[in-house]
Structures are given as structure tokens and as C-alpha cells.
Design an enzyme around this catalytic site. Structure first.
Site, mmCIF file in Angstrom:
data_model
loop_
_atom_site.group_PDB
_atom_site.id
_atom_site.type_symbol
_atom_site.label_atom_id
_atom_site.label_comp_id
_atom_site.label_asym_id
_atom_site.label_seq_id
_atom_site.Cartn_x
_atom_site.Cartn_y
_atom_site.Cartn_z
ATOM 1 C CG ASP A 1 -14.563 -31.084 56.253
ATOM 2 O OD1 ASP A 1 -13.757 -31.791 55.618
ATOM 3 O OD2 ASP A 1 -15.766 -31.390 56.378
ATOM 4 C CB THR B 1 -14.703 -36.010 54.148
ATOM 5 O OG1 THR B 1 -14.767 -34.783 53.413
ATOM 6 C CG2 THR B 1 -13.382 -36.088 54.884
ATOM 7 C CD GLN C 1 -11.233 -33.390 53.337
ATOM 8 O OE1 GLN C 1 -11.600 -33.056 52.224
ATOM 9 N NE2 GLN C 1 -11.588 -32.739 54.439
#
Length: 292
Positions: free
Chosen positions: A208, A232, A282
Site C-alpha cells: 500500500d 485509497t 489500487q
């Protein structure tokens, strides 16, 4: 250093990922000691992976994981993870996970675990890159860019990770001609337990990190300048081969699209031998305050 009932981040990523089991399908994290900050999404995702994994039959490592972030997490409050047993088949086990704090659900996820088997095999190779040991530490690499150095030093210090920049910068163009690309060597600062599920959770933790920086490459904005806001929305990881999150992994990230206040990035994680270990995608909110 330890504080009863709290996790001390300086103890390492492994300490951050420890969970208390409340019943066969429910787990709880410890709150962080210190001031309240927004929980790093990779931490909550990695804890969800571990919670799900502890309900799966032995011999089935994580093969994929997908998460949606719904609310920001509070570091001073425990997170409760409720695992749902969606399916246990002959090869795959599927789990759902809901992560909650008193303010509501902060994350929902699905995790898949697979019994090892053989099959057709192919994989891409990473672009040539210097090994991390041959690269300068951030203080030297970014000595001429104190704003970016201050930003990334704060981020990596808070998340207890190390990074090296094979292309010398977070903001300069990467190899291959892609309009929005980034390469970073990364690892956790502290050694993690050897257990495969712990290492897989560590890979999710790292995955991440810094992905959204690639989305700024075609634009006159830098993540360290203070005029960019991102969060996100969804993150997914597909694992291809066992990898150690506490050894160097090369992250190649590209962003093919940004518009409508959102961006999409995709990444590949390679170990130091060049083996492809994981692929990621993502989606995030990306908003900029235009300069006047």
C-alpha cells in the site's frame, strides 16, 4: 519497550500486526501508544489477512486479497475483525473480513487461500535496477530536495519501513517511457516471524506504500508539496510466490489513468533474485488544490 495493553510502533511491523483472538471468527488489534493519527491502510489490510488466515485449514497460503476502505481508522482505538467463512473447497478457501471501530466499519475485504498445486508457468522480469545495497540512503539520495526528503522520512519512519530509490528520485521520470511510473526498493525495518502467513501479511503491508506517487508523475505536483490530497478506495494483491517482507523487494508501479478526482495504479513486486512475487492494483481519490 512495551506498554501493557498497547502496541508500541517502534517495536516493529510484527508488533503492529499482532491480534488477540476473541472467539473462533473474531479478532482484535491493540491500540497504538501515543497521539491519535489515521491508521495506515496497509496495517489494517495486513491485520485482516492475518485474521482471515487464522481461520483457514493448514497448508493453504494466501493467494489473493482485495479490500475496500470505508472510513479512516483511529490509531488509539482497537480494531475488531469479524471473519466470515464463505467457502472451503478442495483447493481454495475464501474468507470475508469486516474491520470495525466504534465509529463504524472501516474496511471490508475478501481473502482467498489456495492449496499448492502445479500448472503452466510464465512471469515477467523486472527492468534492470541497481541492487539496494549499491544505492545511497535517502538522506544522500534526496540531499538536494529537502521537502521530499522530509516527507518520505516522516512516512517511512512512522511506518517502520526502509526504501531505496533505484532511479534517484520520487519525482523524476522512471525507465521504460511510461508517463507515470515509479520504482522503489522497500522492506520492513525489523525482522518478521518466518511463518508464511506473517510474511504474506508483511507483503500486503508494504504493497500500500507510495503507489499513488506514480499518479502525479505527468503533472506539476509533488506529493510532498502539500497541495495534494489522496485516500485509497480499493486495493488488491495477488501473490505469486513466497516473499520475505523483511528483505528487499523491488516495487514497479505505473498509473495508466487519472480523472474525475480519482486515479488507478498497478504494481509488481519482485524479490532480489528478480522473481515476480505479487501484483497489485489500487483505486484512490486524488484531489489537488490548484495553485494561484
Amino acid at each position: 519497550m512495551s506498554v501493557a495493553g498497547y502496541v508500541v510502533p517502534e517495536d516493529g511491523v510484527g508488533a503492529l500486526l499482532e491480534l488477540e483472538r476473541l472467539d473462533p471468527l473474531t479478532f482484535r488489534s491493540l491500540p497504538h501508544v501515543g497521539e491519535r493519527v489515521r491508521l495506515y491502510g496497509g496495517e489494517v489490510a495486513a491485520q485482516a489477512v492475518l485474521a482471515a488466515g487464522r481461520t483457514v485449514p493448514p497448508g493453504r497460503p494466501l493467494n489473493s486479497f482485495g479490500v475496500y476502505y470505508l472510513l479512516p481508522g483511529d490509531s488509539t482505538v482497537p480494531v475488531t475483525y469479524e471473519v466470515g467463512t464463505a467457502r472451503d473447497g478442495g483447493t481454495f478457501s475464501t474468507r470475508t473480513v469486516k474491520a470495525s471501530q466504534p465509529g463504524g466499519t472501516i474496511l471490508v475485504a475478501t481473502a482467498s487461500f489456495q492449496r499448492p498445486e502445479g500448472g503452466l508457468s510464465h512471469r515477467v522480469e523486472p527492468a534492470p535496477a541497481p541492487m539496494p545495497e549499491a544505492l545511497p540512503e535517502l538522506e544522500r539520495a534526496l540531499a538536494d530536495d529537502p521537502v521530499t526528503l522530509a516527507w518520505i522520512t516522516e512516512v517511512t519512519g512512522r511506518l517502520l519501513v526502509e526504501v531505496r530509490l533505484p532511479d534517484g528520485s520520487l519525482d523524476g521520470p522512471g525507465p521504460g517511457g511510461h508517463i507515470a511510473a515509479l520504482r522503489v526498493w522497500m522492506r520492513t525495518r525489523h525482522r518478521l516471524a518466518d511463518a508464511p502467513r506473517t510474511q504474506a501479511a508483511g507483503v500486503v503491508y508494504l504493497s500500500d506504500l507510495l503507489m499513488l506517487v506514480a499518479s502525479l508523475r505527468p503533472h506539476p505536483h509533488r506529493v510532498a508539496d502539500g497541495d495534494v490530497w489522496f485516500a485509497t478506495i480499493g486495493h488488491s494483491v495477488v501473490l505469486h510466490a513466497p516473499a520475505r517482507a523483511d528483505d528487499w523487494l523491488l516495487y514497479e508501479v505505473e498509473s495508466d489513468w487519472a480523472d474525475a478526482g480519482r486515479c488507478v495504479t498497478r504494481g509488481r513486486l519482485f524479490d532480489r533474485t528478480g522473481q515476480l512475487c505479487a501484483s497489485t492494483t489500487q483505486e484512490a481519490v486524488l484531489r489537488v488544490t490548484e495553485r494561484t
